[in-house]
Design a protein around this motif. Structure first.
Motif, PDB file in Angstrom:
ATOM      1  N   GLU A 140       0.839  -1.214   0.000  1.00 27.89           N
ATOM      2  CA  GLU A 140       0.000   0.000   0.000  1.00 27.89           C
ATOM      3  C   GLU A 140       0.868   1.256   0.000  1.00 27.89           C
ATOM      4  O   GLU A 140       0.591   2.212  -0.734  1.00 27.89           O
ATOM      5  N   GLU A 141       1.909   1.252   0.806  1.00 29.68           N
ATOM      6  CA  GLU A 141       2.816   2.400   0.848  1.00 29.68           C
ATOM      7  C   GLU A 141       3.533   2.578  -0.489  1.00 29.68           C
ATOM      8  O   GLU A 141       3.691   3.698  -0.977  1.00 29.68           O
ATOM      9  N   MET A 142       3.941   1.461  -1.079  1.00 35.40           N
ATOM     10  CA  MET A 142       4.607   1.528  -2.378  1.00 35.40           C
ATOM     11  C   MET A 142       3.680   2.119  -3.425  1.00 35.40           C
ATOM     12  O   MET A 142       4.082   2.952  -4.247  1.00 35.40           O
ATOM     13  N   GLN A 143       2.415   1.720  -3.400  1.00 36.23           N
ATOM     14  CA  GLN A 143       1.445   2.239  -4.353  1.00 36.23           C
ATOM     15  C   GLN A 143       1.225   3.733  -4.151  1.00 36.23           C
ATOM     16  O   GLN A 143       1.099   4.489  -5.126  1.00 36.23           O
ATOM     17  N   GLN A 144       1.197   4.172  -2.895  1.00 42.90           N
ATOM     18  CA  GLN A 144       1.024   5.601  -2.607  1.00 42.90           C
ATOM     19  C   GLN A 144       2.185   6.418  -3.183  1.00 42.90           C
ATOM     20  O   GLN A 144       1.970   7.462  -3.810  1.00 42.90           O
ATOM     21  N   VAL A 145       3.407   5.940  -2.982  1.00 43.44           N
ATOM     22  CA  VAL A 145       4.577   6.650  -3.499  1.00 43.44           C
ATOM     23  C   VAL A 145       4.602   6.595  -5.021  1.00 43.44           C
ATOM     24  O   VAL A 145       4.942   7.583  -5.693  1.00 43.44           O
ATOM     25  N   LYS A 146       4.214   5.462  -5.582  1.00 47.67           N
ATOM     26  CA  LYS A 146       4.161   5.322  -7.045  1.00 47.67           C
ATOM     27  C   LYS A 146       3.177   6.340  -7.634  1.00 47.67           C
ATOM     28  O   LYS A 146       3.466   6.987  -8.652  1.00 47.67           O
ATOM     29  N   GLU A 147       2.034   6.502  -7.005  1.00 52.35           N
ATOM     30  CA  GLU A 147       1.043   7.471  -7.491  1.00 52.35           C
ATOM     31  C   GLU A 147       1.582   8.897  -7.402  1.00 52.35           C
ATOM     32  O   GLU A 147       1.322   9.724  -8.279  1.00 52.35           O
ATOM     33  N   ILE A 148       2.339   9.189  -6.361  1.00 52.03           N
ATOM     34  CA  ILE A 148       2.972  10.506  -6.246  1.00 52.03           C
ATOM     35  C   ILE A 148       3.920  10.716  -7.418  1.00 52.03           C
ATOM     36  O   ILE A 148       3.921  11.764  -8.069  1.00 52.03           O
ATOM     37  N   CYS A 149       4.726   9.704  -7.717  1.00 53.41           N
ATOM     38  CA  CYS A 149       5.733   9.814  -8.775  1.00 53.41           C
ATOM     39  C   CYS A 149       5.105   9.861 -10.162  1.00 53.41           C
ATOM     40  O   CYS A 149       5.715  10.384 -11.107  1.00 53.41           O
TER      41      CYS A 149
END
Length: 264
Positions: A140-149
């Motif tokens: 979930e955290e990885m997906q959040q950062v991916k969406e930011i990027c």
């Protein structure tokens, strides 16, 4: 989510602009540090985000911290902030050669780390980023950062073993493409076209060709064949490029780039 940048050069500025334009966070939820007073003033004036006088202020403020300094400064910056990083914070790196193992040794084995490799087309929101994480970062955290990027281009999760390959194929490759555009424009100028017009023709041809690869899903070789009429001008140009070793030059350049990245 509060986002912080330690370092605010061209790449970080492009990333910040994209994130702000996406409206995923507000200017008040972002902070950046920089060495010089002039850069800090520019950040405040042009981006409107919070400005930190020290790197520690970024760590105190943010949930996600981008280490956006040059690779040679990583050791120094990490040593400065290491003791202040909390276990719930996510550290995102953008430097080639700094492995998850290397980072964990210096940041602490209990820290959440995401390793990325962006590229300069992020400046026009057409960046390409490879990403990998350590085991402490949740999906979930990885997906959040991916969406930011993805605010400044496209991002894909890859195994760490491919991050250095990302450096060659997208991180550094804009430089190769710029050289190709410049060379095509030089040829057009040699044949009488004004330089500004030559750059426009060459750059648009590259942009359109790249879009065809992405949107048609066709193999680049098949797209090339579509342009090469029997006995025509294009196949003659392709013949010369093959004779001069274009493919080999690009492959060897990319492999050298990957090798250098692994050594950093």
């Amino acid at each position: 989510m509060k986002i912080g940048f330690i370092g605010c050069g061209n790449m970080a500025t492009a990333m910040i602009r994209g994130i702000l334009d996406s409206k995923k966070v507000t200017a008040g939820e972002m902070i950046a540090s920089a060495k010089s007073d002039a850069t800090r003033e520019k950040i405040s004036r042009e981006l409107g985000i919070c400005v930190a006088g020290t790197n520690s202020e970024v760590v105190d403020f943010a949930d996600v911290i981008f280490l956006a300094v040059k690779p040679q400064y990583y050791e120094e910056v990490i040593a400065e902030i290491r003791e202040e990083i909390r276990q719930d914070q996510i550290i995102v790196t953008i430097a080639p050669g700094k492995t998850l193992h290397w980072l964990a040794e210096r940041l602490g084995e209990d820290k959440k780390i995401i390793r990325t490799m962006p590229n300069t087309p992020a400046m026009v929101k057409e960046g390409m980023m490879g990403m990998c994480k350590n085991e402490l970062v949740t999906e979930e955290e990885m997906q959040q950062v991916k969406e930011i990027c993805e605010s400044f281009g496209k991002a894909e999760v890859v195994p760490e073993s491919l991050i250095d390959v990302v450096v060659g194929v997208s991180g550094s490759s804009p430089a190769y493409v710029f050289m190709f555009i410049e060379a095509m424009a030089d040829a057009a100028v040699a044949d009488g076209m004004p330089r500004a017009q030559a750059y426009k023709f060459a750059a648009q041809a590259v942009l359109g060709s790249a879009k065809m690869v992405l949107e048609t899903g066709m193999h680049p070789g098949a797209l090339k064949d579509m342009v090469c009429s029997p006995g025509g001008t294009t196949i003659e140009a392709v013949r010369v490029l093959e004779e001069k070793g274009m493919r080999s030059a690009v492959i060897e350049a990319s492999k050298a780039c990957v090798k250098k990245g692994r050594e950093m």
